[in-house]
Design an enzyme around this catalytic site. Structure first.
Site, PDB file in Angstrom:
ATOM      1  N   LYS A   1     -20.929 -61.930  48.604  1.00  7.20           N
ATOM      2  CA  LYS A   1     -19.930 -61.054  48.227  1.00  7.20           C
ATOM      3  C   LYS A   1     -18.568 -62.054  48.577  1.00  7.20           C
ATOM      4  CE  LYS A   1     -18.497 -60.361  52.499  1.00  7.20           C
ATOM      5  NZ  LYS A   1     -17.401 -60.790  53.219  1.00  7.20           N
TER       6      LYS A   1
ATOM      7  N   ASP B   1     -21.458 -55.160  56.521  1.00  7.36           N
ATOM      8  CA  ASP B   1     -21.535 -55.515  55.138  1.00  7.36           C
ATOM      9  C   ASP B   1     -22.725 -55.343  54.378  1.00  7.36           C
ATOM     10  OD1 ASP B   1     -18.852 -56.600  55.526  1.00  7.36           O
ATOM     11  OD2 ASP B   1     -19.486 -58.752  55.672  1.00  7.36           O
TER      12      ASP B   1
HETATM   13  O1  C5P Z   1     -21.162 -55.652  61.215  1.00  5.53           O
HETATM   14  P1  C5P Z   1     -21.408 -57.215  61.465  1.00  5.53           P
HETATM   15  O2  C5P Z   1     -22.424 -57.501  62.649  1.00  5.53           O
HETATM   16  O3  C5P Z   1     -21.595 -58.110  60.291  1.00  5.53           O
HETATM   17  O4  C5P Z   1     -19.985 -57.714  62.056  1.00  5.53           O
HETATM   18  C1  C5P Z   1     -19.794 -58.841  63.063  1.00  5.53           C
HETATM   19  C2  C5P Z   1     -18.679 -58.904  63.768  1.00  5.53           C
HETATM   20  O5  C5P Z   1     -17.369 -58.837  63.049  1.00  5.53           O
HETATM   21  C3  C5P Z   1     -18.474 -57.551  64.609  1.00  5.53           C
HETATM   22  O6  C5P Z   1     -18.950 -57.542  65.769  1.00  5.53           O
HETATM   23  C4  C5P Z   1     -17.153 -57.597  64.935  1.00  5.53           C
HETATM   24  O7  C5P Z   1     -16.742 -58.277  65.929  1.00  5.53           O
HETATM   25  C5  C5P Z   1     -16.363 -58.058  63.682  1.00  5.53           C
HETATM   26  N1  C5P Z   1     -15.951 -56.978  62.596  1.00  5.53           N
HETATM   27  C6  C5P Z   1     -14.770 -55.973  62.871  1.00  5.53           C
HETATM   28  N2  C5P Z   1     -14.761 -55.343  62.261  1.00  5.53           N
HETATM   29  C7  C5P Z   1     -15.411 -55.101  60.862  1.00  5.53           C
HETATM   30  C8  C5P Z   1     -16.412 -55.744  60.711  1.00  5.53           C
HETATM   31  C9  C5P Z   1     -16.704 -56.745  61.378  1.00  5.53           C
HETATM   32  O8  C5P Z   1     -14.220 -56.243  64.034  1.00  5.53           O
HETATM   33  N3  C5P Z   1     -14.907 -53.937  60.223  1.00  5.53           N
END
Ligand code: C5P
Length: 309
Positions: free
Chosen positions: A15, A143
């Site tokens: 994406k 995501d």
């Molecule tokens: O959800 P995911 O593991 O892909 O996110 C990776 C990191 O990105 C999270 O641990 C966080 O530090 C950051 N993040 C965030 N806010 C979001 C999405 C991701 O701070 N909405």
């Protein structure tokens, strides 16, 4: 390992965040987002075959050396989460073929997880349906639900609360890939630091954490020229601070005829929006002539889907 004929093959897209407004960090460590995702024609292919335990192999057209093969791997975690929540005692072997850059800000790991959920759900006959799969996806990462969903969608909450957005026609993007990835948590952290020191414009997006109507209208009209001026990524300032070369890439793409350029998600992939396929090919060629790795993709495309079972 040779793929067996009883493999379930699922393809899930990477994406681009056409818009990424980042609000304050919440108590759970995530940031509140107002984002618009578009799934583009770079894919992860996952082949799931029956096995006693859980195992994984990863190859692909991009450098896969940074992909964890242990418990940190999101596809493996997806398979185990599905087994645990449904009480399945079977295992799976996952063969992942990556086409989305690793640690590139394009949701490649999330696409692996989405594809693994769909593949294992079919392999084990757990039949969770869209709602059940979405709930598990949201537990795996912010995501992951979007990669299941595909198309073009507005994401709120952590980015995992999705509303489909109408998008007419097709948008042609040129991506500039980087050899070195960026860490998503680090880029979010850097944005917090910048804001704490008053060095990044926090408040356009944080006081009104909303996707602009003009952006949604531009998507509906299918007119790239309308979309270009309203695209935004709050994480860009933080990514560019880490990687000043991205600024140069952004300037080069614009000079070569792109309508606009934006860092994709937390970067370092740079996505250029172009006026159409012909313009995209010309921008891609010129970027390649400077020694950069540039790909021409289009969106929106479908979310995770079973290609053969
Ligand atoms: O959800 P995911 O593991 O892909 O996110 C990776 C990191 O990105 C999270 O641990 C966080 O530090 C950051 N993040 C965030 N806010 C979001 C999405 C991701 O701070 N909405």
């Amino acid at each position: 390992m040779a793929r067996r004929t009883d493999a379930v093959h699922v393809r899930a897209p990477g994406k681009i965040n056409v818009y990424l407004g980042v609000g304050p960090r919440r108590d759970d460590g995530y940031h509140a987002l107002a984002t618009v995702f578009q799934a583009v024609s770079l894919y992860e292919d996952v082949y799931a075959t029956p096995a006693d335990g859980f195992s994984l192999e990863v190859a692909g057209s991009v450098d896969v050396s940074g992909v964890p093969l242990d418990e940190r791997n999101l596809a493996l975690r997806a398979a185990k989460l599905l087994a645990k929540t449904t009480g399945v005692s079977a295992g799976v072997h996952l063969d992942i073929r990556k086409g989305v850059p690793v640690a590139g800000g394009m949701g490649g790991g999330s696409a692996d997880a989405a594809a693994a959920l769909v593949a294992c759900d079919a392999l084990w006959g757990t039949d969770l349906g869209p709602r059940g799969l979405h709930d598990l996806a949201a537990r795996l990462g912010a995501d992951v639900p979007f990669s299941l969903h595909g198309g073009t969608a507005v994401g709120t909450g952590r980015g995992d609360e999705l509303t489909p957005a109408l998008a007419r026609g097709r948008f042609d993007w040129v991506l500039v890939l980087s050899e070195q990835g960026l860490s998503t948590p680090e880029i979010y952290g850097r944005l917090d630091d910048l804001r704490a020191h008053g060095e990044a414009l926090a408040d356009d997006a944080t006081t009104v954490l909303e996707v602009p109507i003009a952006l949604l209208q531009a998507l509906r009209s299918g007119d790239a020229r309308e979309l270009a001026p309203v695209m935004l990524n709050d994480l860009e300032a933080a990514a560019v601070l880490d990687r000043p070369d991205l600024e140069l890439a952004l300037a080069d793409g614009l000079r070569m005829g792109a309508l606009t350029g934006i860092v994709s998600g937390s970067g370092p992939t740079v996505a250029f929006l172009t006026a159409g396929p012909e313009s995209a090919r010309s921008v891609q060629e010129e970027l390649r002539a400077t020694g950069r790795e540039a790909l021409h993709v289009h969106g929106p495309v479908a979310g995770a889907q079973i290609l053969s079972a």
